[in-house]
Design a protein around this motif. Structure first.
Motif, mmCIF file in Angstrom:
data_model
loop_
_atom_site.group_PDB
_atom_site.id
_atom_site.type_symbol
_atom_site.label_atom_id
_atom_site.label_comp_id
_atom_site.label_asym_id
_atom_site.label_seq_id
_atom_site.Cartn_x
_atom_site.Cartn_y
_atom_site.Cartn_z
ATOM 1 N N ASP A 161 0.842 -0.963 0.013
ATOM 2 C CA ASP A 161 0.154 -0.216 0.315
ATOM 3 C C ASP A 161 1.274 0.763 0.329
ATOM 4 O O ASP A 161 0.393 2.553 0.636
ATOM 5 C CB ASP A 161 -1.153 -0.133 0.863
ATOM 6 C CG ASP A 161 -0.017 0.258 2.776
ATOM 7 O OD1 ASP A 161 0.658 0.018 2.442
ATOM 8 O OD2 ASP A 161 -0.842 -0.047 3.691
ATOM 9 N N HIS A 162 1.907 0.807 -0.476
ATOM 10 C CA HIS A 162 2.749 2.352 -0.319
ATOM 11 C C HIS A 162 4.086 2.118 -2.007
ATOM 12 O O HIS A 162 3.962 0.946 -2.337
ATOM 13 C CB HIS A 162 3.774 2.516 0.643
ATOM 14 C CG HIS A 162 4.929 3.249 0.231
ATOM 15 N ND1 HIS A 162 5.006 4.510 1.328
ATOM 16 C CD2 HIS A 162 5.996 3.607 0.821
ATOM 17 C CE1 HIS A 162 6.105 5.492 0.742
ATOM 18 N NE2 HIS A 162 7.245 4.683 0.384
ATOM 19 N N PHE A 163 4.382 3.248 -2.533
ATOM 20 C CA PHE A 163 5.203 3.425 -3.412
ATOM 21 C C PHE A 163 5.450 4.758 -4.064
ATOM 22 O O PHE A 163 5.055 5.461 -3.535
ATOM 23 C CB PHE A 163 3.650 2.612 -4.805
ATOM 24 C CG PHE A 163 2.987 4.317 -5.141
ATOM 25 C CD1 PHE A 163 3.280 5.106 -6.160
ATOM 26 C CD2 PHE A 163 1.165 3.813 -4.819
ATOM 27 C CE1 PHE A 163 2.479 6.107 -5.949
ATOM 28 C CE2 PHE A 163 0.226 4.973 -5.014
ATOM 29 C CZ PHE A 163 0.799 5.514 -5.739
ATOM 30 N N VAL A 164 6.568 4.715 -5.038
ATOM 31 C CA VAL A 164 6.850 5.607 -5.385
ATOM 32 C C VAL A 164 7.178 5.752 -6.255
ATOM 33 O O VAL A 164 7.361 5.288 -7.221
ATOM 34 C CB VAL A 164 8.827 5.527 -5.312
ATOM 35 C CG1 VAL A 164 9.653 6.834 -4.877
ATOM 36 C CG2 VAL A 164 9.387 5.297 -3.068
ATOM 37 N N ILE A 165 6.976 7.127 -6.834
ATOM 38 C CA ILE A 165 7.442 7.635 -8.129
ATOM 39 C C ILE A 165 8.209 8.482 -8.125
ATOM 40 O O ILE A 165 8.116 9.255 -7.480
ATOM 41 C CB ILE A 165 5.820 8.550 -8.541
ATOM 42 C CG1 ILE A 165 4.531 7.466 -8.289
ATOM 43 C CG2 ILE A 165 6.076 9.279 -9.649
ATOM 44 C CD1 ILE A 165 2.333 8.518 -8.952
ATOM 45 N N SER A 166 9.286 8.126 -9.580
ATOM 46 C CA SER A 166 9.922 9.076 -9.904
ATOM 47 C C SER A 166 9.917 9.489 -10.836
ATOM 48 O O SER A 166 9.259 8.405 -12.085
ATOM 49 C CB SER A 166 11.560 8.277 -9.256
ATOM 50 O OG SER A 166 11.754 6.593 -10.122
ATOM 51 N N ARG A 167 11.263 10.142 -11.785
ATOM 52 C CA ARG A 167 11.631 10.112 -13.203
ATOM 53 C C ARG A 167 10.394 10.174 -14.266
ATOM 54 O O ARG A 167 10.003 9.923 -15.068
ATOM 55 C CB ARG A 167 12.046 8.480 -13.747
ATOM 56 C CG ARG A 167 12.796 8.694 -14.635
ATOM 57 C CD ARG A 167 13.713 7.776 -15.885
ATOM 58 N NE ARG A 167 12.501 7.551 -16.369
ATOM 59 C CZ ARG A 167 12.098 6.916 -17.027
ATOM 60 N NH1 ARG A 167 13.253 8.069 -17.881
ATOM 61 N NH2 ARG A 167 11.739 6.082 -17.795
ATOM 62 N N VAL A 168 10.160 11.688 -13.528
ATOM 63 C CA VAL A 168 8.778 12.010 -14.696
ATOM 64 C C VAL A 168 8.918 12.879 -16.276
ATOM 65 O O VAL A 168 9.613 13.015 -15.714
ATOM 66 C CB VAL A 168 7.744 13.088 -13.783
ATOM 67 C CG1 VAL A 168 6.779 13.228 -14.149
ATOM 68 C CG2 VAL A 168 7.176 11.987 -12.334
ATOM 69 N N VAL A 169 8.659 12.399 -17.284
ATOM 70 C CA VAL A 169 9.549 12.978 -18.674
ATOM 71 C C VAL A 169 8.466 13.345 -19.053
ATOM 72 O O VAL A 169 7.096 12.137 -20.008
ATOM 73 C CB VAL A 169 10.126 11.513 -19.037
ATOM 74 C CG1 VAL A 169 10.379 12.128 -20.512
ATOM 75 C CG2 VAL A 169 11.548 10.920 -17.986
ATOM 76 N N LEU A 170 8.464 14.473 -20.002
ATOM 77 C CA LEU A 170 7.893 14.427 -20.431
ATOM 78 C C LEU A 170 7.995 13.697 -21.845
ATOM 79 O O LEU A 170 8.624 14.256 -22.451
ATOM 80 C CB LEU A 170 8.103 16.383 -21.267
ATOM 81 C CG LEU A 170 6.601 16.848 -19.978
ATOM 82 C CD1 LEU A 170 7.104 18.788 -20.104
ATOM 83 C CD2 LEU A 170 5.339 16.582 -19.504
ATOM 84 N N ASN A 171 6.816 13.061 -22.185
ATOM 85 C CA ASN A 171 7.233 12.275 -23.933
ATOM 86 C C ASN A 171 5.986 12.575 -24.684
ATOM 87 O O ASN A 171 4.878 11.148 -24.572
ATOM 88 C CB ASN A 171 8.030 11.013 -23.607
ATOM 89 C CG ASN A 171 7.776 10.791 -24.290
ATOM 90 O OD1 ASN A 171 8.309 11.158 -25.759
ATOM 91 N ND2 ASN A 171 8.403 8.682 -24.530
#
Length: 137
Positions: free
Chosen positions: A43-53
């Motif tokens: 029930d826990h996550f990490v969001i990383s590396r957001v890229v406009l593509n």
């Protein structure tokens, strides 16, 4: 209201440049659905590396990694629809199956991703909310 190059957040629009600031971080997932109440479902996550593509169906992508997973999965977002979505493997009714999480971001002092989760063919659907932890966490 939808604006090209803006991401809908509640009743206010967030400029595209802010997505890279608001998606990354530690998130807590709340599902409140008995079928996914399984110890194997983090029930826990990490969001990383957001890229406009930009593609024909998304404006960008990001990496999302559930606690305990060996590698991240790819998620997507669209400025035109205001949606954020991923497909991942989860345990539903004790069986591993693909689940798609589709929702929108909003801010009310806290960044929230809310929407619907579905199994293939929409055999099962339920609401979810993910809350980004404060930057200090």
């Amino acid at each position: 209201m939808q604006l090209a190059g803006a991401f809908m957040v509640g009743s206010a629009c967030m400029p595209a440049a802010e997505i890279s600031q608001d998606l990354p971080g530690n998130w807590d997932l709340i599902e409140n659905y008995r079928a996914v109440d399984d110890p194997a479902n983090a029930d826990h996550f990490v969001i990383s590396r957001v890229v406009l593509n930009r593609t024909k169906w998304a404006d960008g992508q990001f990496d999302l990694q559930f606690e305990g997973d060996a590698s991240p999965i790819r998620g997507y977002f669209s400025f035109e629809t205001g949606r954020v979505w991923i497909k991942t493997q989860r345990r539903v009714d004790g069986k591993t199956t693909q689940v798609e999480y589709i929702g929108t971001l909003r801010e009310d002092g806290t960044i929230r991703w809310t929407g619907l989760a579905n199994t293939p063919g929409r055999a099962k659907s339920w609401g979810f909310e993910a809350i980004r932890q404060s930057r200090g966490n």
